[in-house]
Scaffold this motif. Structure first.
Motif, PDB file in Angstrom:
ATOM      1  N   LYS A 158      -7.029  10.313  25.171  1.00 48.01           N
ATOM      2  CA  LYS A 158      -6.274  10.780  23.724  1.00 48.01           C
ATOM      3  C   LYS A 158      -6.684   9.938  22.662  1.00 48.01           C
ATOM      4  O   LYS A 158      -7.183   8.689  23.090  1.00 48.01           O
ATOM      5  N   ASN A 159      -6.847  10.329  21.548  1.00 44.26           N
ATOM      6  CA  ASN A 159      -6.958   9.554  20.398  1.00 44.26           C
ATOM      7  C   ASN A 159      -5.670   8.765  20.032  1.00 44.26           C
ATOM      8  O   ASN A 159      -4.577   9.256  19.590  1.00 44.26           O
ATOM      9  N   THR A 183      -9.114   6.625  23.823  1.00 41.73           N
ATOM     10  CA  THR A 183     -10.048   6.504  22.651  1.00 41.73           C
ATOM     11  C   THR A 183      -9.156   5.766  21.522  1.00 41.73           C
ATOM     12  O   THR A 183      -8.135   6.159  21.273  1.00 41.73           O
ATOM     13  N   GLU A 185      -8.146   3.369  17.870  1.00 36.67           N
ATOM     14  CA  GLU A 185      -8.650   2.874  16.676  1.00 36.67           C
ATOM     15  C   GLU A 185      -7.423   2.025  16.006  1.00 36.67           C
ATOM     16  O   GLU A 185      -6.275   2.250  16.520  1.00 36.67           O
ATOM     17  N   HIS A 197      -5.846   8.152   9.208  1.00 32.12           N
ATOM     18  CA  HIS A 197      -6.205   7.775  10.486  1.00 32.12           C
ATOM     19  C   HIS A 197      -4.869   8.364  11.561  1.00 32.12           C
ATOM     20  O   HIS A 197      -5.487   8.985  12.565  1.00 32.12           O
ATOM     21  N   ALA A 201      -4.247  11.286  15.062  1.00 31.33           N
ATOM     22  CA  ALA A 201      -3.818  10.632  16.509  1.00 31.33           C
ATOM     23  C   ALA A 201      -2.944  11.380  17.037  1.00 31.33           C
ATOM     24  O   ALA A 201      -2.023  12.192  16.652  1.00 31.33           O
ATOM     25  N   ASP A 202      -3.263  11.349  18.496  1.00 30.92           N
ATOM     26  CA  ASP A 202      -2.634  12.018  19.547  1.00 30.92           C
ATOM     27  C   ASP A 202      -1.128  11.130  19.938  1.00 30.92           C
ATOM     28  O   ASP A 202      -0.320  11.432  20.240  1.00 30.92           O
TER      29      ASP A 202
END
Length: 285
Positions: A158-159, A183, A185, A197, A201-202
């Motif tokens: 998942k982001n 993943t 950030e 950003h 995102a998930d």
């Protein structure tokens, strides 16, 4: 939209910890002990410490609070921490933050024995966390991971966007997510165009202490939003960093404030203290 109910899960964890504490007492006669260092008269800090003390009482953990005056010296606190490091009845040591300006916070955190560092702030435990080894993990990020697991939310692939880069929440949160193959950030005060950003995102995890920082237009449909912030608005109401009423319309899951991450932080403190006591009992055997 489904609420991630941290209060319900924390009650479940308290029951589990209580059972484990009873077993430990029966097995070796050991009662887990937690010592809290509270400096000054900050109302919020005092309230948090009182909540932790009551939680310890509920699960059978012995707790003691060292109340210290605002003007206490560095040397005086260090002597108390050294004594607690050598006290076999104390399994966990917690230094309530923030500290007065004359106190070197980092020195105190480094002085706590890594074996009693139930807050997970010692460089030894931070290093073990970042390298994926077992150790003590900061309670709030650990509580978030437990909450996600309880609702079968797998972060693998998942982001994940973590908003906030503090040593207490943001950095360890990122490490835990990385260890779980997400993943990751990290965004912070110097990040340009935060919305760019968060929209990708998930899972958004935010803990910076800014009311309504995350708004509806910053969240994609069906995202998961974890609000780690805790603030009081002008009416004195507890609120998070997310514009809850509007953002919840777009989410698949979201944590409320209060009742989301907050109760999990205390539950993880109890769990970490039990873990320390279990390790100490084996070493004494």
């Amino acid at each position: 939209m489904q609420l991630l109910d941290g209060k319900k899960l924390s009650n479940k964890i308290e029951l589990q910890v209580s059972d484990e504490v009873k077993l430990l007492k029966e097995k070796c006669g050991c009662t887990p002990g937690l010592a809290v260092v509270l400096v000054g008269h900050d109302p919020a800090s005092a309230a948090y410490v009182n909540m932790k003390k009551k939680a310890c009482e509920r699960v059978g953990i012995y707790s003691i609070t060292h109340d210290m005056p605002e003007n206490i010296s560095q040397d005086a606190i260090e002597k108390i921490i050294t004594n607690m490091n050598n006290d076999s009845t104390i399994d966990g040591i917690l230094i309530q933050l923030p500290l007065p300006s004359q106190i070197d916070e980092r020195r105190l955190l480094d002085l706590v024995s890594p074996k009693k560092d139930v807050d997970g702030f010692h460089p030894f435990n931070i290093g073990r966390l970042t390298t994926g080894l077992d150790g003590f993990v900061p309670c709030t990020p650990l509580g978030v991971m437990q909450l996600l697991a309880e609702y079968d939310i797998d972060v693998k692939g998942k982001n994940c966007v973590v908003v906030g880069a503090s040593n207490i929440v943001g950095k360890p949160m990122s490490s835990l997510l990385l260890n779980a193959n997400a993943t990751v950030e990290i965004c912070h005060i110097f990040t340009d165009n935060l919305k760019k950003h968060t929209l990708a995102a998930d899972i958004i995890l935010v803990g910076v202490g800014v009311i309504n920082l995350i708004k509806e237009d910053m969240v994609k449909d069906d995202a998961i939003v974890i609000d780690i912030g805790i603030n009081r608005n002008d009416e004195g109401k507890l609120v998070g960093d997310v514009d809850f009423e509007n953002v919840k319309q777009k989410c698949s899951y979201i944590t409320p404030v209060p009742g989301g991450v907050g109760p999990m932080t205390i539950a993880m403190l109890l769990s970490n203290t039990l873990k320390a006591a279990q390790v100490n009992s084996k070493e004494r055997a």
